[in-house]
Structures are given as structure tokens and as C-alpha cells.
Design an enzyme around this catalytic site. Structure first.
Site, mmCIF file in Angstrom:
data_model
loop_
_atom_site.group_PDB
_atom_site.id
_atom_site.type_symbol
_atom_site.label_atom_id
_atom_site.label_comp_id
_atom_site.label_asym_id
_atom_site.label_seq_id
_atom_site.Cartn_x
_atom_site.Cartn_y
_atom_site.Cartn_z
ATOM 1 N N ASP A 91 0.782 -1.142 -0.116
ATOM 2 C CA ASP A 91 0.015 -0.061 -0.045
ATOM 3 C C ASP A 91 0.660 1.143 -0.125
ATOM 4 O O ASP A 91 1.534 1.388 0.914
ATOM 5 C CB ASP A 91 -0.883 0.147 1.188
ATOM 6 C CG ASP A 91 -2.005 -1.160 1.263
ATOM 7 O OD1 ASP A 91 -1.814 -2.109 0.412
ATOM 8 O OD2 ASP A 91 -2.945 -0.626 1.815
ATOM 9 N N LYS A 153 -6.922 3.427 -2.914
ATOM 10 C CA LYS A 153 -7.487 3.328 -1.471
ATOM 11 C C LYS A 153 -7.605 4.839 -1.135
ATOM 12 O O LYS A 153 -6.991 5.664 -1.456
ATOM 13 C CB LYS A 153 -6.173 2.619 -0.798
ATOM 14 C CG LYS A 153 -6.234 2.498 0.651
ATOM 15 C CD LYS A 153 -5.140 1.999 1.272
ATOM 16 C CE LYS A 153 -5.058 2.112 2.824
ATOM 17 N NZ LYS A 153 -4.010 1.482 3.415
ATOM 18 N N LYS A 182 -10.207 0.087 -2.065
ATOM 19 C CA LYS A 182 -9.896 -0.057 -0.704
ATOM 20 C C LYS A 182 -10.351 1.000 0.245
ATOM 21 O O LYS A 182 -10.209 2.245 0.025
ATOM 22 C CB LYS A 182 -8.533 -0.396 -0.340
ATOM 23 C CG LYS A 182 -8.296 -0.838 1.117
ATOM 24 C CD LYS A 182 -6.794 -1.166 1.453
ATOM 25 C CE LYS A 182 -6.641 -1.158 2.710
ATOM 26 N NZ LYS A 182 -5.217 -1.870 3.251
#
Length: 218
Positions: A91, A153, A182
């Protein structure tokens, strides 16, 4: 949607500056027990956690976290190191300043460079929605799609605000068909988790969902 189905979408997360190995180990134990999608932990614990879980859950870590203003070379090195240590998922945080300066090529090229360093591992791109305008969020949907990342995300959870239903709706309307979503930061109830998934999120970055399940005695 039942509890087990929700848990399959959870990246069970501990990214506190004060996180100890005992706490990371407990997160790993929970991830294995409750069959979460992954455990998301600091880079310094990846190798130890990877050995500890022994393939029973995926290990996710963070790059350029939480501010995103590291150089691209630093992020690439972090990614290479994380993959070498056994990370299954990455991430990364974008350089928000570059986005606001409209240096879109730099933002996209950095994502591409980190993606290459992932060596096929899942890449999620954190855009920190609480700092962005609607136009900037839509632009990042375009850039993440073009850079061929796996996920966009919402948040680090350290930026002052987390995921919102409106942001997930916006992502769903603007990302390419191959990009998943996400939602992360501030997801504090099973009802919210289910709603994020209903709106189109595929992953949920949270520590609270597992805590809720544990408190319920499941």
C-alpha cells in the site's frame, strides 16, 4: 452479508508508531483465526510476520507512509525491500503535493515505478482523500487506472479523516474496470463495513472490525 464474508475483505491493520512485536503477533493471530484478507503492518515487521504466519494469511505493508512525500527512489527501495522480506501486498502513498501542483506525469510515473518494484505483488495506491478536491479525486482515479495499479485506496488513517461513502461512490464511477477499491480509516461498525462493500469497496483497512467480532464472542 454475514460476518465471515465481511472478514474476507478486511486488511486487519496495525500501523501505530508504538507497535511492538507482541502487538503485531496478536494481529497476525487474529488475521489467521478470522481469515481476513491480509494483515497490514509496518515494513520493519514484515520478515518476522511472514515467517510467523507461515502462509496462513497474506502480509501487507505500507510504502512512503503516511505522508507520501518521500522521493520516488526511496519508495522504490522500500518496495523492493518489503518484497524481499516477503510482503504479499503493498500500500503506497502518493505525493499529494505533486498532485496539487498538477504534476500528473510525476505521480503516474511514481506509481508505475513502485508497481514494477512489486514484482507482481498486489499494489494499492493511497490518495488521502481528506486532502483532495473532487476534481483531484477524479484525476487520481484516472491516473491509478492508467498506471495499472490493482487498487485505489482512500486514506492512511493518519490524515485527519478516513473513508467516506461518497468517496467510494466517486471511485466506483471513475476508476477503470480492472481497478478495485479499498476503503480505510474510521470504519468502526459492521454496518459501515457492509455499506462500504455494497457501494463497491473490495477491501477494508481497519482494526475495529475484528475487535467487534471478538467482543461478540465469535
Amino acid at each position: 452479508m454475514n460476518t465471515e464474508e465481511i472478514l474476507k475483505h478486511v486488511d486487519h491493520t496495525l500501523l501505530s508508531q508504538t507497535a511492538t512485536w507482541d502487538e503485531i503477533r496478536a494481529i497476525c493471530d487474529d488475521g489467521v483465526k478470522y481469515q481476513t484478507a491480509s494483515v497490514c503492518i509496518p515494513p520493519s515487521y514484515v520478515a518476522q510476520a511472514k515467517e510467523y504466519v507461515n502462509g496462513k494469511t497474506a502480509v501487507c505493508t505500507v510504502i512512503g507512509f503516511p505522508n507520501g512525500y518521500n522521493t520516488t527512489s526511496a519508495k522504490v527501495f522500500e518496495t523492493e525491500d518489503a518484497v524481499k522480506n516477503g510482503a504479499d501486498e503493498i500500500d503506497m502513498v502518493i505525493n499529494v503535493g505533486w498532485l496539487k501542483d498538477k504534476k500528473y506525469d510525476l505521480v503516474e510515473n511514481e506509481i508505475r515505478a513502485v508497481r514494477a518494484a512489486c514484482e507482481g505483488k498486489i499494489l494499492k495506491v493511497i490518495i488521502e482523500t481528506c486532502f483532495l478536491t473532487e476534481e483531484e479525486k477524479e484525476k487520481m482515479c484516472e491516473i491509478v487506472t492508467s498506471a495499472k495499479a490493482d487498487y485505489i485506496k482512500t486514506s492512511t488513517g493518519f490524515g485527519g479523516d478516513g473513508a467516506t461513502f461518497d468517496d467510494v461512490r466517486l471511485f466506483k464511477e471513475n476508476v477503470g474496470a480492472d481497478v478495485k477499491i479499498k476503503a480505510a480509516g474510521g470504519i468502526s461498525s459492521m454496518e459501515d463495513a457492509e455499506e462500504f462493500l455494497r457501494l463497491g469497496a473490495d477491501r477494508l483497512g481497519t482494526s475495529r472490525i475484528v475487535k467487534i467480532v471478538k467482543q461478540s464472542g465469535v
